[in-house]
Design a protein around this motif. Sequence first.
Motif, mmCIF file in Angstrom:
data_model
loop_
_atom_site.group_PDB
_atom_site.id
_atom_site.type_symbol
_atom_site.label_atom_id
_atom_site.label_comp_id
_atom_site.label_asym_id
_atom_site.label_seq_id
_atom_site.Cartn_x
_atom_site.Cartn_y
_atom_site.Cartn_z
ATOM 1 N N GLY A 143 0.845 -1.431 -0.075
ATOM 2 C CA GLY A 143 0.157 -0.004 -0.032
ATOM 3 C C GLY A 143 0.741 1.306 0.106
ATOM 4 N N VAL A 144 2.008 1.204 -0.345
ATOM 5 C CA VAL A 144 2.887 2.367 -0.387
ATOM 6 C C VAL A 144 2.504 2.981 -1.891
ATOM 7 C CG1 VAL A 144 5.145 3.491 -0.286
ATOM 8 C CG2 VAL A 144 4.781 1.513 1.001
ATOM 9 N N VAL A 145 1.987 4.296 -1.459
ATOM 10 C CA VAL A 145 1.877 5.043 -2.769
ATOM 11 C C VAL A 145 2.511 6.530 -2.861
ATOM 12 C CG1 VAL A 145 -0.220 3.799 -3.439
ATOM 13 C CG2 VAL A 145 -0.203 5.797 -2.054
ATOM 14 N N PRO A 146 2.753 7.200 -4.055
ATOM 15 C CA PRO A 146 3.522 8.569 -3.876
ATOM 16 C C PRO A 146 2.770 9.669 -2.893
ATOM 17 C CG PRO A 146 3.373 7.831 -6.070
ATOM 18 C CD PRO A 146 2.456 6.797 -5.134
ATOM 19 N N GLN A 147 1.418 9.360 -2.627
ATOM 20 C CA GLN A 147 0.710 10.392 -1.903
ATOM 21 C C GLN A 147 0.792 10.160 -0.349
ATOM 22 O OE1 GLN A 147 -0.557 8.185 -4.335
ATOM 23 N NE2 GLN A 147 -0.925 9.998 -5.938
ATOM 24 N N ARG A 148 1.588 9.046 0.085
ATOM 25 C CA ARG A 148 1.755 8.801 1.561
ATOM 26 C C ARG A 148 3.109 9.598 1.918
ATOM 27 N NH1 ARG A 148 1.485 4.198 5.325
ATOM 28 N NH2 ARG A 148 1.104 6.009 6.351
ATOM 29 N N GLY A 149 3.904 9.744 1.024
ATOM 30 C CA GLY A 149 4.929 10.706 1.619
ATOM 31 C C GLY A 149 6.353 10.156 0.920
ATOM 32 N N GLU A 150 7.437 10.477 1.553
ATOM 33 C CA GLU A 150 8.772 10.078 1.041
ATOM 34 C C GLU A 150 9.032 8.792 1.195
ATOM 35 O OE1 GLU A 150 11.347 14.457 2.203
ATOM 36 O OE2 GLU A 150 10.968 13.167 3.656
ATOM 37 N N VAL A 151 9.948 8.360 0.286
ATOM 38 C CA VAL A 151 10.589 7.043 0.280
ATOM 39 C C VAL A 151 12.027 7.219 0.442
ATOM 40 C CG1 VAL A 151 10.768 4.732 -0.861
ATOM 41 C CG2 VAL A 151 8.723 5.958 -0.923
ATOM 42 N N LEU A 152 12.799 6.416 1.370
ATOM 43 C CA LEU A 152 14.022 6.431 1.677
ATOM 44 C C LEU A 152 14.690 5.327 0.957
ATOM 45 C CD1 LEU A 152 16.640 7.326 3.268
ATOM 46 C CD2 LEU A 152 15.605 5.518 5.038
ATOM 47 N N VAL A 153 15.791 5.615 0.250
ATOM 48 C CA VAL A 153 16.835 4.557 -0.250
ATOM 49 C C VAL A 153 17.947 4.616 0.301
ATOM 50 C CG1 VAL A 153 17.832 3.769 -2.556
ATOM 51 C CG2 VAL A 153 15.541 4.539 -2.359
ATOM 52 N N THR A 154 18.509 3.589 0.832
ATOM 53 C CA THR A 154 19.977 3.545 1.529
ATOM 54 C C THR A 154 20.992 3.011 0.628
ATOM 55 O OG1 THR A 154 19.599 1.486 2.817
ATOM 56 C CG2 THR A 154 18.714 3.518 3.951
ATOM 57 N N GLY A 155 22.046 3.195 0.839
ATOM 58 C CA GLY A 155 23.134 2.808 -0.040
ATOM 59 C C GLY A 155 22.783 3.179 -1.499
ATOM 60 N N LYS A 211 10.956 10.050 15.043
ATOM 61 C CA LYS A 211 10.093 11.056 14.339
ATOM 62 C C LYS A 211 9.666 10.180 13.055
ATOM 63 C CE LYS A 211 9.146 15.497 12.446
ATOM 64 N NZ LYS A 211 9.769 16.804 12.235
ATOM 65 N N GLU A 212 8.427 10.213 12.740
ATOM 66 C CA GLU A 212 7.769 9.369 11.576
ATOM 67 C C GLU A 212 8.108 10.218 10.207
ATOM 68 O OE1 GLU A 212 3.694 7.673 11.839
ATOM 69 O OE2 GLU A 212 3.749 8.736 13.689
ATOM 70 N N ARG A 213 8.813 9.650 9.288
ATOM 71 C CA ARG A 213 9.106 10.376 8.239
ATOM 72 C C ARG A 213 8.867 9.604 6.908
ATOM 73 N NH1 ARG A 213 14.618 13.623 6.441
ATOM 74 N NH2 ARG A 213 13.873 14.318 4.353
ATOM 75 N N TRP A 214 9.422 8.251 6.937
ATOM 76 C CA TRP A 214 9.168 7.486 5.629
ATOM 77 C C TRP A 214 7.802 6.679 5.273
ATOM 78 C CZ3 TRP A 214 13.126 10.030 4.216
ATOM 79 C CH2 TRP A 214 14.367 10.302 5.328
ATOM 80 N N CYS A 230 13.621 1.578 10.130
ATOM 81 C CA CYS A 230 12.312 1.195 10.901
ATOM 82 C C CYS A 230 11.794 2.089 11.735
ATOM 83 C CB CYS A 230 12.433 -0.416 11.228
ATOM 84 S SG CYS A 230 12.852 -1.485 10.077
ATOM 85 N N ALA A 231 12.618 2.691 12.637
ATOM 86 C CA ALA A 231 12.233 3.400 13.681
ATOM 87 C C ALA A 231 11.486 4.796 13.081
ATOM 88 C CB ALA A 231 13.134 3.740 14.612
ATOM 89 N N SER A 232 11.782 5.259 12.188
ATOM 90 C CA SER A 232 11.398 6.416 11.560
ATOM 91 C C SER A 232 10.456 6.398 10.553
ATOM 92 C CB SER A 232 12.408 7.425 11.052
ATOM 93 O OG SER A 232 13.349 7.552 12.020
ATOM 94 N N THR A 233 9.852 5.106 10.175
ATOM 95 C CA THR A 233 8.773 4.677 9.208
ATOM 96 C C THR A 233 7.580 5.325 9.453
ATOM 97 O OG1 THR A 233 9.968 3.211 8.381
ATOM 98 C CG2 THR A 233 7.868 2.938 7.625
ATOM 99 N N LEU A 234 6.535 5.615 8.944
ATOM 100 C CA LEU A 234 5.113 6.126 9.182
ATOM 101 C C LEU A 234 4.307 5.006 9.722
ATOM 102 C CD1 LEU A 234 4.342 8.422 5.961
ATOM 103 C CD2 LEU A 234 4.985 9.185 8.299
ATOM 104 N N PRO A 256 8.630 -0.308 16.649
ATOM 105 C CA PRO A 256 7.977 0.167 15.013
ATOM 106 C C PRO A 256 6.910 -0.532 14.692
ATOM 107 C CG PRO A 256 10.313 0.254 15.136
ATOM 108 C CD PRO A 256 9.933 -0.359 16.270
ATOM 109 N N PHE A 257 6.968 -1.886 14.975
ATOM 110 C CA PHE A 257 6.079 -3.126 14.449
ATOM 111 C C PHE A 257 4.940 -3.082 15.151
ATOM 112 C CE2 PHE A 257 10.742 -4.122 13.840
ATOM 113 C CZ PHE A 257 10.862 -3.675 12.534
ATOM 114 N N ILE A 258 5.162 -2.912 16.661
ATOM 115 C CA ILE A 258 3.785 -3.313 17.361
ATOM 116 C C ILE A 258 2.845 -1.826 17.677
ATOM 117 C CG2 ILE A 258 4.564 -5.418 18.465
ATOM 118 C CD1 ILE A 258 5.311 -3.942 21.136
ATOM 119 N N LEU A 259 3.858 -0.919 17.596
ATOM 120 C CA LEU A 259 3.196 0.512 17.881
ATOM 121 C C LEU A 259 2.844 1.098 16.960
ATOM 122 C CD1 LEU A 259 5.354 1.621 20.925
ATOM 123 C CD2 LEU A 259 3.324 0.519 21.151
ATOM 124 N N ARG A 260 3.473 1.129 15.830
ATOM 125 C CA ARG A 260 3.124 1.781 14.599
ATOM 126 C C ARG A 260 2.555 1.034 13.190
ATOM 127 N NH1 ARG A 260 8.001 6.094 14.355
ATOM 128 N NH2 ARG A 260 7.265 7.544 16.237
#
Length: 327
Positions: A143-155, A211-214, A230-234, A256-260
């Motif tokens: 369910g990740v769509v552009p309207q939900r917000g930023e997507v992080l790419v590491t490396g 803080k929720e961001r991704w 994971c800790a900063s994912t919406l 992040p998994f049980i609270l968000r």
Amino acid sequence: MFKAVLIEKDDAGYRAAVKDLDEASLPEGDVGVRVEYSSLNYKDGLAITGRGAVVRRFPMVAGIDLVGTVESSAHPGVAVGDKVILNGWGTSEVHWGGLAQRARVRGEWLVPLPAAFTPRQAMAIGTAGYTAMLCVMALERHGVVPQRGEVLVTGASGGVGSVAIALLSRLGFTVVASTGRPQEADYLRELGAASIIDRSELGQPGRALGKERWAGVVDTVGSHTLANACASTLYRGTVAACGLAQGLDFPASVAPFILRGVTLVGIDCVMAPREERIEAWSRLARDLDVGKLERMTREIGLGEVVDTAAALLDGKERGRIVVNVDR
């Protein structure tokens, strides 16, 4: 006879070099392929240098990728003359791989070369690009769509990261690229990154919840970087994990998994079902800008592979490396 990058381990030590091999030495398989191109991935670097416990049988021909033309086939779904791609399936681990002029493999490992790509372009994509597409597909499924917000790419300047940025930006996502190479900022923006952060922001021990961001994450790094992502994912966001450049560890909490309700999806490119591979390659043909693919790609010959593998692990390479096995 044919040329190949052969990895050996014996009393003389661990080493890799280009060798002339007899076709009679090829392993068992029901399809023979005349290889045209291979590629160099992070996993290849680990195997060739011996810095990772990748190879499980010796001697081993390196290379987790190949594209080429079928020369012989006893497999009902593969015909002589077919153009085919192979990614993974234990090549360079337990079965001889694609950094060679010839290969003998199992027909069920092969997928057709999409008409949209030349053989060289297919290996510019390679396992790294195919893995990036699997990550994108996983984000979409959850369910990740552009309207939900930023997507992080590491490396971000690596192979998977580069292709992921190109794919996500073309699909309308706002991409934030995390890299330890600030000199690559212009390159990453050319691929489609909207903004860039230094990897140090994610690479150190962090809080259980940030803080929720991704809305979504494509992580190629692992360790503290994955934990902090994971800790900063919406709330109900998704993280696709496919790499271990920082480490195999995952020093995180369950918060992040049980609270968000964050979803962590593991991406396995080695043994993925054939149907999923075909879907990924079909999506790549539709969604990848080949102009961006060319900008992220450079070509080397078989004789340059060993030195380039070490440079790749040392963070001195960017994007994708195509190997012309006849050079």
